[in-house]
Design a protein around this motif. Sequence first.
Motif, PDB file in Angstrom:
ATOM      1  N   TRP A  82       0.831  -1.186   0.000  1.00 39.34           N
ATOM      2  CA  TRP A  82       0.000   0.000   0.000  1.00 39.34           C
ATOM      3  C   TRP A  82       0.873   1.246   0.000  1.00 39.34           C
ATOM      4  O   TRP A  82       2.096   1.167   0.147  1.00 39.34           O
ATOM      5  CB  TRP A  82      -0.943   0.026   1.203  1.00 39.34           C
ATOM      6  CG  TRP A  82      -0.343  -0.388   2.509  1.00 39.34           C
ATOM      7  CD1 TRP A  82      -0.389  -1.632   3.066  1.00 39.34           C
ATOM      8  CD2 TRP A  82       0.393   0.421   3.433  1.00 39.34           C
ATOM      9  NE1 TRP A  82       0.267  -1.651   4.280  1.00 39.34           N
ATOM     10  CE2 TRP A  82       0.759  -0.395   4.529  1.00 39.34           C
ATOM     11  CE3 TRP A  82       0.771   1.760   3.450  1.00 39.34           C
ATOM     12  CZ2 TRP A  82       1.487   0.076   5.618  1.00 39.34           C
ATOM     13  CZ3 TRP A  82       1.500   2.240   4.541  1.00 39.34           C
ATOM     14  CH2 TRP A  82       1.845   1.400   5.598  1.00 39.34           C
ATOM     15  N   SER A  90      -4.208   0.498  -0.602  1.00 47.05           N
ATOM     16  CA  SER A  90      -3.497  -0.561  -1.311  1.00 47.05           C
ATOM     17  C   SER A  90      -3.459  -0.265  -2.806  1.00 47.05           C
ATOM     18  O   SER A  90      -4.407   0.273  -3.379  1.00 47.05           O
ATOM     19  CB  SER A  90      -4.174  -1.916  -1.079  1.00 47.05           C
ATOM     20  OG  SER A  90      -4.010  -2.330   0.255  1.00 47.05           O
ATOM     21  N   PRO A 121      -5.210  -5.182  -3.052  1.00 47.93           N
ATOM     22  CA  PRO A 121      -3.918  -5.866  -3.120  1.00 47.93           C
ATOM     23  C   PRO A 121      -4.002  -7.227  -3.778  1.00 47.93           C
ATOM     24  O   PRO A 121      -3.037  -7.695  -4.385  1.00 47.93           O
ATOM     25  CB  PRO A 121      -3.512  -5.988  -1.644  1.00 47.93           C
ATOM     26  CG  PRO A 121      -4.799  -5.970  -0.885  1.00 47.93           C
ATOM     27  CD  PRO A 121      -5.696  -5.042  -1.662  1.00 47.93           C
TER      28      PRO A 121
END
Length: 298
Positions: free
Chosen positions: A80, A95, A166
């Motif tokens: 992130w 992220s 992510p």
Amino acid sequence: MPVATALQKLKTCGIFTCKRFCDQSGPYSRTGILEKGIELRRVMNATEGTVLSISNLSPTVKAVKLFVQSKDFTFKAGQWVDFLVPNMKEVAGYSISSTPKRLSDLSEIDLAVKFSDFPPTKWIHEECKVGSKVGLVVGGDFFYAPQPATSCRDLLLVAGGVGINPIVSIIRHVSDLKNTEDYCLPSRVVLAYSARTFDELIFRDVISEVVANNVEMKAEFFITQFSDKGLENSGLVKLSTNQRLDRNTLASILHNEFTNVKNIDCYLCGPSSMIDDIDRILLDLHVPNDQIKYEKWW
């Protein structure tokens, strides 16, 4: 204070003066807070970003594309960035949803930010525009970075809501690396992605395309509210409605998609309560503790 001045002050002092807030804006990882020495090295990788575009991914989520000023700025898939807005004391963490290859090729990163009243997030949704300047500092020990090896584990990826950020970076990264000979890559990658409604399944088209182009990959979408929207357009991706990621579902995925639970790395990201439940279920299904990696959002 201009972004460049704020970043220089961070580098000179080597510390953050602002608390990181995490209301859908920042992570909590299994390993906890970084040590000060690591934090200092992280701050030294700070850079300025320029907004190239901003658009709606869903009724509550904005997509932000940023040009990254520094050629020395790097990140690993799953990490992130601390997001610094000029003249704002609060710092948010978001992220990165794009891949290291995109940064290398185009000097760009992508974020997907769900609305909240937290000042940096509210700024993105209400004031951010093309050309806006922000500060960016990479962080996080939740990432996928395969190494050269003779064997490697398969991947189970689990995401809830905007926790897909992510995870979609990771699955795209695996796809980017598949034609290289420098890394050992998984022979099987399965993504289980849950959201409250069909519209909140952000990146569903991106995920469908990645799966279509990689025979070793599979994805399943889960909507916790009943809906018939999107069922006719799910394509290669199975879509289940009025269903949560429970023990039976995860047991079925492990049994049907993987040959050995001892040979799986699991990456989980989503709301805190969901990740606690998934972590507990995977441990109960005999996935080794050190092969479960997660990031919680609250």
